[in-house]
Design an enzyme around this catalytic site. Structure first.
Site, PDB file in Angstrom:
ATOM      1  CD  GLU A  70      -2.626   1.356   2.534  1.00 34.42           C
ATOM      2  OE1 GLU A  70      -2.307   0.648   3.511  1.00 34.42           O
ATOM      3  OE2 GLU A  70      -3.513   2.227   2.559  1.00 34.42           O
ATOM      4  N   GLY A  75      -2.988   4.304  -2.634  1.00 31.74           N
ATOM      5  CA  GLY A  75      -3.895   3.166  -2.577  1.00 31.74           C
ATOM      6  C   GLY A  75      -3.163   1.839  -2.572  1.00 31.74           C
ATOM      7  CB  VAL A  84       0.106  -2.409  -5.299  1.00 32.44           C
ATOM      8  CG1 VAL A  84       0.601  -3.030  -6.598  1.00 32.44           C
ATOM      9  CG2 VAL A  84       0.476  -0.929  -5.252  1.00 32.44           C
ATOM     10  CG  ASP A 126       8.428   9.998  -4.835  1.00 31.54           C
ATOM     11  OD1 ASP A 126       9.011  10.359  -3.792  1.00 31.54           O
ATOM     12  OD2 ASP A 126       7.332   9.410  -4.825  1.00 31.54           O
TER      13      ASP A 126
HETATM   14  N1  LIG Z   1       4.837  -3.676 -10.267  1.00 29.92           N
HETATM   15  C1  LIG Z   1       4.889  -4.155  -9.021  1.00 29.92           C
HETATM   16  N2  LIG Z   1       5.207  -5.452  -8.798  1.00 29.92           N
HETATM   17  C2  LIG Z   1       5.277  -5.948  -7.542  1.00 29.92           C
HETATM   18  N3  LIG Z   1       5.033  -5.218  -6.440  1.00 29.92           N
HETATM   19  C3  LIG Z   1       4.698  -3.926  -6.586  1.00 29.92           C
HETATM   20  C4  LIG Z   1       4.595  -3.325  -7.883  1.00 29.92           C
HETATM   21  N4  LIG Z   1       4.267  -2.009  -7.713  1.00 29.92           N
HETATM   22  C5  LIG Z   1       4.169  -1.819  -6.385  1.00 29.92           C
HETATM   23  N5  LIG Z   1       4.410  -2.961  -5.694  1.00 29.92           N
HETATM   24  C6  LIG Z   1       4.396  -3.141  -4.233  1.00 29.92           C
HETATM   25  O1  LIG Z   1       3.430  -2.284  -3.679  1.00 29.92           O
HETATM   26  C7  LIG Z   1       4.038  -1.416  -2.716  1.00 29.92           C
HETATM   27  C8  LIG Z   1       3.324  -0.083  -2.724  1.00 29.92           C
HETATM   28  O2  LIG Z   1       3.687   0.621  -3.898  1.00 29.92           O
HETATM   29  P1  LIG Z   1       3.285   2.132  -4.130  1.00 29.92           P
HETATM   30  O3  LIG Z   1       4.081   2.595  -5.267  1.00 29.92           O
HETATM   31  O4  LIG Z   1       1.809   2.245  -4.210  1.00 29.92           O
HETATM   32  O5  LIG Z   1       3.675   2.877  -2.802  1.00 29.92           O
HETATM   33  P2  LIG Z   1       5.074   3.252  -2.137  1.00 29.92           P
HETATM   34  O6  LIG Z   1       6.104   3.376  -3.203  1.00 29.92           O
HETATM   35  O7  LIG Z   1       5.363   2.245  -1.057  1.00 29.92           O
HETATM   36  O8  LIG Z   1       4.800   4.649  -1.469  1.00 29.92           O
HETATM   37  P3  LIG Z   1       4.494   6.027  -2.181  1.00 29.92           P
HETATM   38  O9  LIG Z   1       3.009   6.122  -2.289  1.00 29.92           O
HETATM   39  O10 LIG Z   1       5.059   7.023  -1.262  1.00 29.92           O
HETATM   40  O11 LIG Z   1       5.157   5.983  -3.534  1.00 29.92           O
HETATM   41  C9  LIG Z   1       5.510  -1.363  -3.123  1.00 29.92           C
HETATM   42  O12 LIG Z   1       6.335  -1.029  -2.047  1.00 29.92           O
HETATM   43  C10 LIG Z   1       5.750  -2.775  -3.634  1.00 29.92           C
HETATM   44  O13 LIG Z   1       6.040  -3.623  -2.544  1.00 29.92           O
END
Ligand SMILES: Nc1ncnc2c1ncn2[C@@H]1O[C@H](COP(=O)(O)OP(=O)(O)OP(=O)(O)O)[C@@H](O)[C@H]1O
Ligand SMILES: [Mg+2]
Length: 431
Positions: free
Chosen positions: A103, A107, A109, A227
Site C-alpha cells: 500500500e 492506494g 497494489v 521521487d
Molecule cells: N509492479 C509491481 N510489482 C510488484 N510489487 C509492486 C509493484 N508495484 C508496487 N508494488 C508493491 O506495492 C508497494 C506499494 O507501492 P506504491 O508505489 O503504491 O507505494 P510506495 O512506493 O510504497 O509509497 P508512495 O506512495 O510514497 O510511492 C511497493 O512497495 C511494492 O512492494
C-alpha cells in the site's frame, strides 16, 4: 562506453478523462528563494520531518504544476491497453485482500492475472502476472499523479523502468496495470526481510537504478523523477532494478533555463535541501536522492528513522562525517552490520565517496547520473571481500605468534563482526 538501450518517444501530454475535483487556483510561489548552497544546520532543519508531501496540499503552486488538462487533441499513449474496471476486478479476484502486494500513498497494489493478448482476466497462475494499482478516489492530486504516470511511463521504455501495461479510467476509478516485479521493492529487502541482501546484489541494484535515472536525464526531453526512494525501486527475479511511480515526475528545464520552478513535493529524507528551500528543481535533485538511497544500501538504515537516538535519526546527517576521507571515522564503520564481513573493501570506499559527492551541499558539484553509472559499473566485479582480508591477516598473525612463542594459531571464528575484529582500524583495512 556502454551501449544505451531504451526508447524515448516525444512526450505528448494528456490522457482522455476528466477529474471531478475542482482545480486549485494558481498563485505566486511563496517558498523563500535563497542561494542553492546551504549550510549543515539548515539542512538538518529541513530534513528532520517525515511526510511524503513536503508542503501542505493547498500550498501555493506555480503554473508549471498545473495538471495536464485533457484537451481535444489529447492522444492516448501508444501501446497501452485500456482495461475496464470489471476486467481488473476479475483479474485480481475481486481485489482480494490476500492479493495485496503493498500500500502506498495512493492506494493498494494487488496481484492479478491477465490473458497474454489483450485485457481479458486470466485464471490465477495463468497468462501474465500483473500488479494492479488502484488509486484512492481522493480528487485532483491522485488524478494528477495518475495522469503523469500514464503520460511518462506510457512513452518511456527502458530495462530499468517498470513497464506500464495499461490503465483503467471509469467514472471515479483510476487504476494502473504494471508488469509484476517478483521480488517487490528494495525497501522490503533492505529493511523488512530477515535475510540480508548480499553486497553484490546491492551494487547491481544501485547500478540498475542509476541507469534508469541516467536514461531519464539524458533524453531529448529530459525528465526529473523527483521521487527516488527505496520503495520506488522494484526488483525482478534476477535483482534487476526498475524505477516505478512517475506520479511526481516533471519535464526538465528547456532551452537555456537552469531549473524548473515548481511546488515542492517528494519525500522527506530524500529530497534535495536546495529544492525544498527554493522550489528550484534540477536533475541534480535526483542525484541527491540517489546519494541518500546509496547510503541506505550501504548502511541498511532508513533515510529517516525516528526510533534511533537523536543524532542518528537523519541518515545523511549521521553518515556525512564517515563519508569524507576521515581517518578517525572510516567508511567501513557505516556498513550494514548484517553483512558482517561480506562486502568488498574497495567497493565500500568507492560507494562512500560516490555518496559523498552525490550529497554535496552545492548541487552543481554533484556528479551527473552518467558519471555515477561509470563509477558503479566496475564495482560489480570486485571480490576483495573484507572477510578474506580478515582471514589472511589472522593467519599471518597466528603464524608470527606461533613462531615467537610456540602457542597455537588463533582462528577467525572468534570475530564475527568487523567491529570485534583486531583489524578494526581504518589504517589496517585500507592500507
Ligand atoms: N509492479 C509491481 N510489482 C510488484 N510489487 C509492486 C509493484 N508495484 C508496487 N508494488 C508493491 O506495492 C508497494 C506499494 O507501492 P506504491 O508505489 O503504491 O507505494 P510506495 O512506493 O510504497 O509509497 P508512495 O506512495 O510514497 O510511492 C511497493 O512497495 C511494492 O512492494
Ligand atoms: Mg511507489
Amino acid at each position: 562506453m556502454e551501449k544505451k538501450c531504451g526508447c524515448w518517444a516525444v512526450l505528448k501530454r494528456g490522457v482522455r478523462g476528466s477529474c471531478k475535483s475542482s482545480a486549485s487556483k494558481d498563485s505566486a510561489n511563496t517558498i523563500p528563494r535563497t542561494s542553492l548552497v546551504y549550510d549543515a544546520a539548515t539542512e538538518t532543519r529541513y530534513l528532520n520531518a517525515s511526510n511524503r508531501e513536503l508542503c501542505a496540499p493547498n500550498e501555493a503552486q506555480l503554473s508549471s504544476d498545473k495538471p495536464n488538462p485533457p484537451t481535444s487533441e489529447s492522444k492516448t499513449p501508444c501501446q497501452l491497453l485500456q482495461f475496464s474496471f470489471q476486467e481488473l476486478k476479475a483479474a485480481t479476484g475481486n481485489f482480494r485482500p490476500d492479493s495485496i502486494l503493498g500500500e502506498g500513498g495512493f492506494g493498494y497494489v494487488f496481484k492479478g492475472w491477465i490473458e497474454e493478448n489483450g485485457t481479458a482476466p486470466a485464471k490465477p497462475g495463468s497468462g501474465i502476472t500483473v500488479a494492479v494499482k488502484s488509486l484512492k478516489p481522493d480528487g485532483l492530486q491522485g488524478h494528477r499523479e495518475w495522469v503523469a504516470e500514464v503520460d511518462f511511463l506510457g512513452q518511456l521504455h527502458h530495462p530499468n523502468l517498470v513497464k506500464l501495461i495499461g490503465y483503467c479510467i471509469e467514472d471515479d476509478q483510476r487504476l494502473l496495470v504494471y508488469e509484476f516485479m517478483t521480488r517487490g521493492s528494495l525497501e522490503n529487502h533492505l529493511f523488512r526481510r530477515t535475510i540480508p541482501l548480499p553486497w553484490s546484489n546491492r551494487i547491481k541494484i544501485a547500478l540498475g537504478a542509476a541507469k534508469g535515472l541516467a536514461f531519464l536525464h539524458n533524453g531529448p526531453e529530459p525528465v526529473i523523477y523527483r521521487d527516488f526512494k527505496t520503495s520506488n525501486i522494484l526488483l525482478d527475479s534476477e535483482y534487476n532494478a526498475k524505477l516505478s511511480d512517475f506520479g511526481l515526475a516533471k519535464a526538465g528545464p528547456r532551452g537555456d533555463k537552469t531549473h524548473v520552478s515548481t511546488r515542492v513535493v517528494g519525500t522527506y529524507g530524500y529530497a534535495a535541501p536546495e529544492y525544498v528551500m527554493t522550489g528550484h528543481l534540477t536533475s541534480k535533485s535526483d542525484v541527491y536522492s540517489f546519494g541518500v538511497v546509496l547510503l541506505e544500501i550501504l548502511t541498511g538504515r532508513r533515510s529517516m528513522d525516528k526510533k534511533r537516538p537523536s543524532g542518528e535519526q537523519n541518515l545523511v546527517t549521521w553518515a556525512r562525517p564517515y563519508l569524507a576521507d576521515n581517518k578517525r571515522k572510516p567508511p567501513y564503520q557505516l556498513v550494514d552490520p548484517r553483512l558482517e564481513l561480506n562486502y568488498s573493501l574497495r567497493g565500500v570506499q568507492k560507494v562512500s565517496q560516490l555518496a559523498y559527492n552525490c550529497l554535496s551541499r552545492d548541487s552543481k558539484s554533484r556528479p551527473t547520473m552518467d558519471e555515477v553509472v561509470k563509477v558503479l559499473t566496475p564495482l560489480q566485479d570486485l571480490n576483495d571481500l573484507a572477510i578474506l582480508s580478515h582471514h589472511s591477516r589472522l593467519s599471518q598473525q597466528g603464524r608470527r605468534k606461533k613462531k615467537s612463542d610456540g602457542t597455537p594459531q588463533i582462528t577467525y571464528t572468534h570475530c564475527k563482526s568487523i567491529r570485534d575484529s583486531p583489524l578494526n582500524t581504518g589504517k589496517q583495512l585500507y592500507r
